[in-house]
Design a protein around this motif. Structure first.
Motif, PDB file in Angstrom:
ATOM      1  N   ARG A 121       0.642  -0.925  -0.018  1.00 42.89           N
ATOM      2  CA  ARG A 121       0.164  -0.098  -0.472  1.00 42.89           C
ATOM      3  C   ARG A 121       0.702   0.983  -0.208  1.00 42.89           C
ATOM      4  O   ARG A 121       2.285   1.205   0.739  1.00 42.89           O
ATOM      5  CB  ARG A 121      -0.681  -0.030   0.869  1.00 42.89           C
ATOM      6  CG  ARG A 121      -1.961  -0.985   1.350  1.00 42.89           C
ATOM      7  CD  ARG A 121      -2.788  -0.863   2.718  1.00 42.89           C
ATOM      8  NE  ARG A 121      -2.405  -0.324   3.733  1.00 42.89           N
ATOM      9  CZ  ARG A 121      -1.925  -1.043   4.748  1.00 42.89           C
ATOM     10  NH1 ARG A 121      -1.871  -1.308   4.887  1.00 42.89           N
ATOM     11  NH2 ARG A 121      -1.940   0.040   5.364  1.00 42.89           N
ATOM     12  N   THR A 237      -2.507 -12.641  -2.583  1.00 45.95           N
ATOM     13  CA  THR A 237      -2.604 -12.450  -4.308  1.00 45.95           C
ATOM     14  C   THR A 237      -0.262 -12.764  -4.152  1.00 45.95           C
ATOM     15  O   THR A 237       0.781 -11.814  -3.753  1.00 45.95           O
ATOM     16  CB  THR A 237      -2.169 -11.148  -4.605  1.00 45.95           C
ATOM     17  OG1 THR A 237      -3.614 -10.628  -4.598  1.00 45.95           O
ATOM     18  CG2 THR A 237      -1.494 -10.721  -5.904  1.00 45.95           C
ATOM     19  N   VAL A 274       4.207  -7.348 -12.902  1.00 49.32           N
ATOM     20  CA  VAL A 274       3.801  -5.836 -12.477  1.00 49.32           C
ATOM     21  C   VAL A 274       4.056  -4.885 -12.900  1.00 49.32           C
ATOM     22  O   VAL A 274       3.755  -3.638 -12.897  1.00 49.32           O
ATOM     23  CB  VAL A 274       3.584  -6.473 -11.217  1.00 49.32           C
ATOM     24  CG1 VAL A 274       2.790  -5.353 -10.150  1.00 49.32           C
ATOM     25  CG2 VAL A 274       2.584  -7.569 -11.016  1.00 49.32           C
ATOM     26  N   HIS A 279       0.199  -6.306 -15.387  1.00 45.28           N
ATOM     27  CA  HIS A 279      -0.522  -7.255 -14.018  1.00 45.28           C
ATOM     28  C   HIS A 279      -0.613  -6.538 -13.295  1.00 45.28           C
ATOM     29  O   HIS A 279       0.557  -5.421 -12.902  1.00 45.28           O
ATOM     30  CB  HIS A 279      -0.446  -8.370 -13.738  1.00 45.28           C
ATOM     31  CG  HIS A 279      -0.510  -9.168 -12.423  1.00 45.28           C
ATOM     32  ND1 HIS A 279      -1.513  -9.134 -11.305  1.00 45.28           N
ATOM     33  CD2 HIS A 279      -1.248 -10.368 -12.714  1.00 45.28           C
ATOM     34  CE1 HIS A 279      -2.181  -9.899 -10.971  1.00 45.28           C
ATOM     35  NE2 HIS A 279      -2.512 -10.567 -11.662  1.00 45.28           N
ATOM     36  N   PRO A 280      -1.905  -6.215 -12.751  1.00 43.89           N
ATOM     37  CA  PRO A 280      -1.951  -4.702 -11.728  1.00 43.89           C
ATOM     38  C   PRO A 280      -1.446  -5.090 -10.169  1.00 43.89           C
ATOM     39  O   PRO A 280      -1.436  -4.067  -9.542  1.00 43.89           O
ATOM     40  CB  PRO A 280      -3.918  -4.767 -11.511  1.00 43.89           C
ATOM     41  CG  PRO A 280      -4.445  -6.213 -11.736  1.00 43.89           C
ATOM     42  CD  PRO A 280      -3.022  -6.534 -13.058  1.00 43.89           C
ATOM     43  N   ARG A 282      -1.096  -5.465  -6.696  1.00 41.78           N
ATOM     44  CA  ARG A 282      -2.747  -4.967  -5.938  1.00 41.78           C
ATOM     45  C   ARG A 282      -3.825  -5.188  -6.350  1.00 41.78           C
ATOM     46  O   ARG A 282      -3.511  -3.223  -7.194  1.00 41.78           O
ATOM     47  CB  ARG A 282      -2.022  -4.135  -4.598  1.00 41.78           C
ATOM     48  CG  ARG A 282      -3.149  -4.089  -3.309  1.00 41.78           C
ATOM     49  CD  ARG A 282      -2.461  -2.607  -2.402  1.00 41.78           C
ATOM     50  NE  ARG A 282      -1.641  -3.504  -1.965  1.00 41.78           N
ATOM     51  CZ  ARG A 282      -1.471  -4.490  -0.613  1.00 41.78           C
ATOM     52  NH1 ARG A 282      -3.200  -4.718  -0.160  1.00 41.78           N
ATOM     53  NH2 ARG A 282      -0.457  -5.214  -0.057  1.00 41.78           N
ATOM     54  N   THR A 283      -4.972  -4.606  -5.986  1.00 41.09           N
ATOM     55  CA  THR A 283      -6.096  -4.095  -6.557  1.00 41.09           C
ATOM     56  C   THR A 283      -7.467  -3.993  -5.637  1.00 41.09           C
ATOM     57  O   THR A 283      -8.228  -2.905  -5.313  1.00 41.09           O
ATOM     58  CB  THR A 283      -6.937  -5.261  -7.312  1.00 41.09           C
ATOM     59  OG1 THR A 283      -7.223  -6.107  -6.397  1.00 41.09           O
ATOM     60  CG2 THR A 283      -5.960  -5.552  -8.260  1.00 41.09           C
ATOM     61  N   SER A 284      -6.755  -3.905  -4.495  1.00 39.82           N
ATOM     62  CA  SER A 284      -6.948  -3.434  -3.018  1.00 39.82           C
ATOM     63  C   SER A 284      -6.465  -2.960  -1.389  1.00 39.82           C
ATOM     64  O   SER A 284      -5.816  -4.320  -1.486  1.00 39.82           O
ATOM     65  CB  SER A 284      -8.409  -4.133  -2.816  1.00 39.82           C
ATOM     66  OG  SER A 284      -8.731  -5.526  -2.137  1.00 39.82           O
ATOM     67  N   ASP A 285      -6.852  -2.641  -0.438  1.00 40.18           N
ATOM     68  CA  ASP A 285      -6.366  -1.928   0.359  1.00 40.18           C
ATOM     69  C   ASP A 285      -7.006  -3.393   1.136  1.00 40.18           C
ATOM     70  O   ASP A 285      -5.107  -3.562   2.078  1.00 40.18           O
ATOM     71  CB  ASP A 285      -7.008  -0.250   0.426  1.00 40.18           C
ATOM     72  CG  ASP A 285      -6.643   0.195   0.495  1.00 40.18           C
ATOM     73  OD1 ASP A 285      -5.593   0.419  -0.453  1.00 40.18           O
ATOM     74  OD2 ASP A 285      -7.293   1.801   0.763  1.00 40.18           O
ATOM     75  N   GLU A 287      -6.467  -6.047   0.562  1.00 36.99           N
ATOM     76  CA  GLU A 287      -5.683  -7.382  -0.321  1.00 36.99           C
ATOM     77  C   GLU A 287      -3.860  -8.212   0.184  1.00 36.99           C
ATOM     78  O   GLU A 287      -3.209  -6.746   0.737  1.00 36.99           O
ATOM     79  CB  GLU A 287      -5.624  -7.120  -1.569  1.00 36.99           C
ATOM     80  CG  GLU A 287      -5.029  -8.443  -2.449  1.00 36.99           C
ATOM     81  CD  GLU A 287      -5.063  -7.848  -4.126  1.00 36.99           C
ATOM     82  OE1 GLU A 287      -4.314  -8.530  -4.800  1.00 36.99           O
ATOM     83  OE2 GLU A 287      -5.137  -6.830  -4.204  1.00 36.99           O
ATOM     84  N   THR A 289      -0.746  -9.449   0.416  1.00 38.75           N
ATOM     85  CA  THR A 289       0.169  -9.907  -0.882  1.00 38.75           C
ATOM     86  C   THR A 289       1.346 -10.344  -0.918  1.00 38.75           C
ATOM     87  O   THR A 289       2.017 -10.070   0.621  1.00 38.75           O
ATOM     88  CB  THR A 289       0.826  -8.734  -2.276  1.00 38.75           C
ATOM     89  OG1 THR A 289       1.037  -7.490  -1.681  1.00 38.75           O
ATOM     90  CG2 THR A 289      -0.593  -7.876  -2.686  1.00 38.75           C
TER      91      THR A 289
END
Length: 321
Positions: A121, A237, A274, A279-280, A282-285, A287, A289
């Motif tokens: 994050r 992830t 990444v 590839h994104p 992380r897609t949410s706070d 999540e 990883t």
């Protein structure tokens, strides 16, 4: 016959700061994410005498260099030997031969830092480090260049080692650095967690890893090395340095697969994909990883070429035929 530069660790150990390594390694992973070739490590065990010979390689066409690592370890007290051959990516001619010992923690730490920058994050302010050796120090030094950490907590089983680690970095970083009494105390509330050990069993508990945390595990280079609990790998992830490594020698991934918690398709992407934006990550706070760092030729070639160029400009090293 051609001239090649031979560089000892003493020739290069003062030529770059952690942020320089991070910049070079980030660009290397971007190139691989865009299609440049890199191969996972090959480990050749020696049973009598006990030890191992390890190699890995990469070609970075935009950098103009190719090569990798060949190193031996485990044969005795004088351990280990890191040889880094570097070649011109256009002509194939040898550019340099480096003793890679001094750059080893920094280029590996840079790979971890690139992953933190890509996957953690943006508002991460607390980091936990499990381990207090050279690799742990390299990870923290590099990672501190990509996030403004306010709190650093370190744990290793030996109190003197973790205290010495904390004292060294408390003077070095603009953060409060402290030694924790347990891995759980270090990890509690951490936004970023780094494991830098040689453990064969998990060194942190899944329940201690909060939603939204990022974990970099760099002791995962052998099926018997297993720093992370299977449940953590399964809910995260999962991003290795090279995709093919996950089913080859990534100990925690293999343990989670053996437990029936994941399949081979659990690899979300490799780090190059990444970094290159394919590839994104992380897609949410919320999540979790995980970056699985087993060591590759990518960071090795990127760092070695940077040091080669700086050494050449500074007149360092010895020319050999």
């Amino acid at each position: 016959m051609t001239d090649t530069l031979f560089l000892t660790s003493a020739d290069v150990d003062d030529l770059a700061e952690p942020a320089d390594y991070v910049a070079a390694v980030r660009d290397g992973y971007r190139q691989v994410g865009e299609g440049a070739p890199a191969e996972p490590r090959t480990l050749l065990p020696s049973r009598d005498p006990a030890g191992m010979l390890t190699t890995y390689a990469a070609i970075l066409p935009e950098t103009g260099a190719m090569g990798g690592y060949t190193y031996s370890a485990g044969f005795g007290a004088r351990d280990a030997w890191f040889m880094t051959p570097l070649f011109d990516a256009d002509s194939g001619e040898p550019l340099a031969l480096l003793d890679g010992a001094s750059m080893n923690p920094f280029k590996t730490g840079a790979a971890g830092a690139v992953a933190v920058d890509a996957l953690a994050r943006e508002d991460a302010t607390e980091i936990a480090v499990i381990g207090s050796g050279a690799q742990a120090r390299g990870q923290l030094a590099a990672t501190a260049t990509v996030r403004a950490f306010e709190s650093v907590r370190v744990f290793s089983p030996t109190a003197e080692s973790r205290e010495a680690f904390a004292d060294a970095f408390d003077d070095r970083l603009d953060a409060t650095v402290s030694a924790a009494e347990s891995a759980g105390a270090a990890v509690d509330g951490a936004d970023v967690i780094v494991t830098a050990t040689t453990a064969s069993d998990p060194v942190i508990d899944d329940a201690d890893v909060a939603p939204g945390a990022h974990v970099t595990a760099m002791g995962q280079y052998d099926p018997d090395r297993n720093e992370l609990p299977p449940e953590l790998v399964a809910r995260a992830t999962y991003v290795p340095d090279i995709r093919e490594r996950a089913t080859q020698d990534a100990g925690s991934f293999l343990a989670a697969r053996s437990a029936g918690l994941i399949g081979d398709d659990h690899v979300a992407a490799d780090l190059g994909e990444v970094v290159a934006g394919r590839h994104p990550g992380r897609t949410s706070d919320g999540e979790v990883t995980v970056f699985d760092s087993g060591g590759t030729g990518i960071e090795t070639v990127a760092a070695a070429h940077m040091l080669y160029e700086r050494a050449s400009e500074a007149g360092r090293g010895k020319t050999i035929e």
